[in-house]
Design a protein around this motif. Sequence first.
Motif, mmCIF file in Angstrom:
data_model
loop_
_atom_site.group_PDB
_atom_site.id
_atom_site.type_symbol
_atom_site.label_atom_id
_atom_site.label_comp_id
_atom_site.label_asym_id
_atom_site.label_seq_id
_atom_site.Cartn_x
_atom_site.Cartn_y
_atom_site.Cartn_z
ATOM 1 N N GLU A 145 0.830 -1.207 0.000
ATOM 2 C CA GLU A 145 0.000 0.000 0.000
ATOM 3 C C GLU A 145 0.862 1.254 0.000
ATOM 4 O O GLU A 145 0.612 2.205 -0.750
ATOM 5 C CB GLU A 145 -0.919 -0.023 1.229
ATOM 6 C CG GLU A 145 -1.970 1.060 1.229
ATOM 7 C CD GLU A 145 -3.048 0.815 0.188
ATOM 8 O OE1 GLU A 145 -3.639 1.799 -0.289
ATOM 9 O OE2 GLU A 145 -3.294 -0.355 -0.152
ATOM 10 N N GLN B 145 1.203 4.011 -3.138
ATOM 11 C CA GLN B 145 0.964 5.437 -2.910
ATOM 12 C C GLN B 145 2.170 6.268 -3.330
ATOM 13 O O GLN B 145 2.025 7.380 -3.845
ATOM 14 C CB GLN B 145 0.642 5.676 -1.427
ATOM 15 C CG GLN B 145 -0.734 5.202 -0.992
ATOM 16 C CD GLN B 145 -1.840 5.953 -1.720
ATOM 17 O OE1 GLN B 145 -1.765 7.160 -1.928
ATOM 18 N NE2 GLN B 145 -2.865 5.211 -2.129
ATOM 19 N N PHE C 210 -7.438 -4.348 -6.030
ATOM 20 C CA PHE C 210 -6.322 -3.476 -5.638
ATOM 21 C C PHE C 210 -6.023 -2.460 -6.737
ATOM 22 O O PHE C 210 -5.924 -1.248 -6.475
ATOM 23 C CB PHE C 210 -5.082 -4.346 -5.359
ATOM 24 C CG PHE C 210 -3.849 -3.576 -5.017
ATOM 25 C CD1 PHE C 210 -3.639 -3.098 -3.727
ATOM 26 C CD2 PHE C 210 -2.889 -3.316 -5.979
ATOM 27 C CE1 PHE C 210 -2.487 -2.383 -3.408
ATOM 28 C CE2 PHE C 210 -1.733 -2.610 -5.676
ATOM 29 C CZ PHE C 210 -1.538 -2.138 -4.393
#
Length: 771
Positions: free
Chosen positions: A590, A594, A653
């Motif tokens: 994650e 980002q 995702f």
Amino acid sequence: MSHIVQTSLSTLVQDPDPDVRRAASESLSSLASHVKSEDVAPILLPIPLRMAQISTDPKKNSPFTEDLKITAANLLGELGATLGKDVVSQYAAPAILKFAQDDVSFRVRRAAVQALPRILGGCTPDEAKDLILPAFSKLAQDDMYRVRKAAGECLVDMSRSLMLVAHNAVTDNNEEVKRDMRKTRRTKLIPICQALLTDANKFVRHGMMQFLGPFVASFYPLNKHHQNNNTGENDIAIMLGDSSPVKKSKTINLKESTLAGSGGNGSGGIGAQFFPHASSMVSRLNSSFAANTSATPTPVAAGGFGPPPNQPKRSEYETLIYSLPDFILSQRRAMTSLHAVLQHRDSRPPDPADLEAIQKHLLHHFCSLARISTGDEGSDAEMRVYCAYSFPAIVLLLGRDHWAGPLHNCFLALVNPSATEADSSAQLPPPLPVKRCLASSLHTIAHILGPKITETDLLPVFVQHFFRDNDESVRLNVIRHFPSLLSLLESPRSKYLELWAQVVKGEDLLGAHKRSVTNPSLLNWRQRDGVARSLPHLLLLTEPQHIRSILWPILQMLLQDGVSLVRENAEWSIPILLLSYGNENFPEGEEASQEVVQWLRSTILVGGGNFAKRQLYCRICASVALALRLGSQSVSSSADGPYQTLSPSKYEFLSKILVEEMLPPALEMKDDRVTNVRLTLIQVLRVMPLGVQKLTHVQTVMNELEDEAGTWESMHYGNANNSTTTNNIVPKQLVESSPGVKKDGNVVETKKSNRKKKQDPDDDLTSLASI
């Protein structure tokens, strides 16, 4: 009509001017491949036969007779593959055998020795052994060295033709005929080759050395195998890439039929790298495969995407595959072809008696080419190039079991000519063509030998001699084939990946920031483009943590490259990068994803930036959308390439990143001051998954931009002849793929009907190639 053609060609092939004869001969041989096979003998064959009769008539003897004999021999050889066995035995073979006994002109005998292999495939086994081979053996011992040299150059064709004799033989025991032909080949052709290699004339020796590698490689079994009689598969076609014994996915099959070969060069399959002489040889010896092994690729729609003309309507999945850039699929096709070659080698190994004879009589001659020393440096360098050129085929023929010893020493000598078996410390660079040849074929050799031998024998040489080479072509080949080589390693790959990254980020590639007389490498954008093209496949082979630390910084540099093609090819790596971060075993996924999104925003979109950067951001969103659409297809696909079917977790995702993180900044470009950015945005939105298109804020933007896009597209075609400004604003490929516009420039839909037609999913897919 046939009488007029026959009369005209008969006159022209006997013209005193050699250029006219040559052109007429080419036309006649070409015509033979376009008429019915049963018409060749009655219409075309009488022309060279009459020439042969005239040239052998003592009453009509003249200085021009020799030229007529040569032309007749060449024509009979060209037509031999299209004639039936009875016609060859009754007419063509006797005429050529008579030329082979010509006592006056060595040029006629040379033409005869070149024609013999081409008619051999149409003979019976008994005629081959009792007539053709004795005549060929006699010519190989001719008093004139030019005839002997021509015999050596024809040994490859003779070897393959003998196998065609067995293949074409109609008998109850075809396997016995094949074994007999293989034995005949060993006992007749290998002694001829040995004699020519030790000939007193250096031109004969050097000529045979040049064809030694292809001759040895001709012992690889490329004829039809008895286990495939029901399928009709032919080994020659398989090795040249026309078919494959490996069951391939639709992903591979789809483009192989239209873009033969890898890299879009129309070279056939990867088997052509092992047998580069085979394609033209097949056309000469067996015309039934001429069309299948043509070097001319099948036409492809403009822009490199879409099916060939006159193809039935494709499914959504097929259209998606066609919309991928060719370099994404080219490596996948190359790997599939390579695996097909290796499986072919395992399932149909060469005759052990052939391998024994080659190792005993020819292998040492071939390996000695790597260290040849004739006193002429130019000739020595050429011989090393011939050796390197055929080296992969020899390794494939002998296999990994025979690597240790002469083959391994030959490889080391090619890389370092000054090294000896006792002392390898001396360093002498090989000829540049040898390095380039080995750099382009080292990955194929590695796959033949397997992981263990690759790690112990090939990779150290690869790192020492190829990784940091100064030649641009060598580096480009290393970059292009590095993913294939890396895929073989069983040990941790990060060590070699870091070495690769150091080279890529060095001063010769991405590390060069200023252009100058002493540093012109910034202009060598092809190497940087090679890195961008190889990244998608490297990402699949690398652990997520190493992707983040090693490959992501390189991708950042490529996305900011000064050449647009490099940036465009690099953007296709973003979806694969994000998907690798979605691995459940990567807890930092994650955070890493980002990081990617924030970098794209802050670097590409910061402060408005150049409009090309905003277009780049839109195209990156489109590549992610295409990955999602391909990922949702319930079609089994190859595990060797990117853009595959996604698991539900990975789909969720990537979809979340697209909708929540990447798409909002793109939608803000609906009011961009640059028309090209707005047009790119609508093209991108058209290829979004239907679930994304149905989002309210996305539909609103699409409705606004569809009207404007229809206006610009109409203006582009309406003013194509009167305005260059419109052509600069709206790329032609983008407009041609848009709904409501025909390629001839006639607008056939109104703005309202444009929006209605947009609801058809097939129309969404037509714009993929334009982004």
